[in-house]
Design a protein around this motif. Structure first.
Motif, short mmCIF file in Angstrom:
data_model
loop_
_atom_site.label_atom_id
_atom_site.label_comp_id
_atom_site.label_asym_id
_atom_site.label_seq_id
_atom_site.Cartn_x
_atom_site.Cartn_y
_atom_site.Cartn_z
N GLN A 24 0.99 -1.09 0.19
CA GLN A 24 -0.40 -0.34 0.07
C GLN A 24 0.75 1.56 0.01
O GLN A 24 0.34 2.04 -0.68
N LYS A 25 2.07 1.94 0.96
CA LYS A 25 2.78 2.39 0.35
C LYS A 25 3.67 2.57 -0.68
O LYS A 25 3.43 4.07 -1.24
N ALA A 28 0.80 4.27 -2.52
CA ALA A 28 0.60 5.47 -2.32
C ALA A 28 1.46 6.61 -2.72
O ALA A 28 1.36 7.63 -3.02
N GLN A 32 1.34 9.65 -5.34
CA GLN A 32 1.79 10.95 -5.13
C GLN A 32 2.78 11.35 -5.97
O GLN A 32 2.87 12.94 -6.40
N ILE A 38 -1.79 11.36 -0.85
CA ILE A 38 -2.61 10.16 -0.70
C ILE A 38 -1.75 9.90 0.39
O ILE A 38 -0.95 9.24 0.32
N ASN A 39 -2.29 9.70 1.43
CA ASN A 39 -1.07 8.93 2.38
C ASN A 39 -1.50 7.62 2.59
O ASN A 39 -2.67 6.96 2.41
N LEU A 43 -5.49 5.68 1.45
CA LEU A 43 -5.35 4.22 0.70
C LEU A 43 -6.29 3.35 1.59
O LEU A 43 -6.75 2.69 0.49
N GLU A 57 -8.46 10.79 -8.22
CA GLU A 57 -7.51 9.73 -7.68
C GLU A 57 -7.67 8.11 -8.08
O GLU A 57 -7.16 6.90 -8.25
#
Length: 76
Positions: A24-25, A28, A32, A38-39, A43, A57
């Motif tokens: 997920q990181k 994101a 970005q 979005i963080n 997410l 998004e």
């Protein structure tokens, strides 16, 4: 844990992200880089369908995950 009802793309985003072996990181960060603010927490909520998704998004997700917006929406 059951999915929420705030969007219809969350499950598809999770499926594609995992198929692409992306965290997920990482997703994101890639969003970005396309200018979407979005963080990780946002997410995670989007994927769990407990948060609405905005048009920018949706477009960024389709670009990063390599599918059409219609696919994310379950229309194809």
């Amino acid at each position: 844990k059951p999915l929420g009802d705030k969007n219809i793309i969350g499950a598809n985003v999770t499926k594609l992200r995992k198929l692409n072996m992306m965290s997920q990181k990482e997703l994101a960060v890639n969003m970005q880089l396309l200018g979407v603010d979005i963080n990780f927490s946002s997410l995670s909520k989007l994927e769990g369908q407990v948060r609405s998704v905005c048009d920018t998004e949706l477009i960024a997700l389709s670009e990063v995950l390599g599918v059409s917006v219609n696919w994310l929406l379950g229309l194809e």
